[in-house]
Scaffold this motif. Sequence first.
Motif, PDB file in Angstrom:
ATOM      1  N   PHE A  67       0.712  -1.160  -0.007  1.00 51.97           N
ATOM      2  CA  PHE A  67       0.085   0.119  -0.137  1.00 51.97           C
ATOM      3  C   PHE A  67       0.747   1.370  -0.074  1.00 51.97           C
ATOM      4  N   ARG A  68       0.267   2.243  -0.635  1.00 52.28           N
ATOM      5  CA  ARG A  68       0.881   3.641  -0.592  1.00 52.28           C
ATOM      6  C   ARG A  68       0.181   4.360   0.371  1.00 52.28           C
TER       7      ARG A  68
ATOM      8  N   ASP B 163      -3.301   5.037  -0.758  1.00 55.11           N
ATOM      9  CA  ASP B 163      -4.263   3.807  -0.615  1.00 55.11           C
ATOM     10  C   ASP B 163      -4.686   3.549   0.482  1.00 55.11           C
TER      11      ASP B 163
ATOM     12  N   VAL C  45      -8.589  -0.520  -3.751  1.00 53.98           N
ATOM     13  CA  VAL C  45      -6.955  -0.699  -3.208  1.00 53.98           C
ATOM     14  C   VAL C  45      -6.664  -2.401  -3.207  1.00 53.98           C
TER      15      VAL C  45
ATOM     16  N   HIS D 282      -0.409  -2.078 -10.027  1.00 57.99           N
ATOM     17  CA  HIS D 282      -0.218  -1.976  -8.306  1.00 57.99           C
ATOM     18  C   HIS D 282      -1.467  -2.306  -7.918  1.00 57.99           C
ATOM     19  N   ASN D 283      -2.557  -1.583  -8.135  1.00 58.36           N
ATOM     20  CA  ASN D 283      -3.956  -1.913  -7.759  1.00 58.36           C
ATOM     21  C   ASN D 283      -4.872  -1.401  -8.731  1.00 58.36           C
TER      22      ASN D 283
ATOM     23  N   LEU E 290      -6.918   1.167  -8.433  1.00 56.60           N
ATOM     24  CA  LEU E 290      -6.797   2.432  -8.650  1.00 56.60           C
ATOM     25  C   LEU E 290      -5.895   3.050  -9.728  1.00 56.60           C
TER      26      LEU E 290
END
Length: 105
Positions: free
Chosen positions: A22-23, A26, A66, A73-74, A76
């Motif tokens: 996760f960022r 996110d 997310v 990445h995800n 989003l």
Amino acid sequence: MLNSGYLIPANSKKGQLIFNFFRPIDLGIFGAGLGISLLLLVIVGTSNLWTIILVLLPGAIATLLVAPVPNHHNVLVLIMGIYHYLNHRRNYVWKGWCIKDGDKQ
């Protein structure tokens, strides 16, 4: 060094992420979605099935955004990539082997 070469781990970028997935944005989206759902559960209550579904919808949408996706990445990031591809100008520079064929001298 390994056999006169360098060993670079394939997942070296994951070390920069929170929990390796996760960022910070996110986690913010996920927390906001769950927070809104919990707040609505307390305020609205659970009178019937449709109310429960509508109350849990922000949390479900945030969770889906997310969720990890292969090769991205995800979800989003995937949606943002699709949006950028469809709505921004693309410049294709010709660098083929016959670039000078147009100049007949």
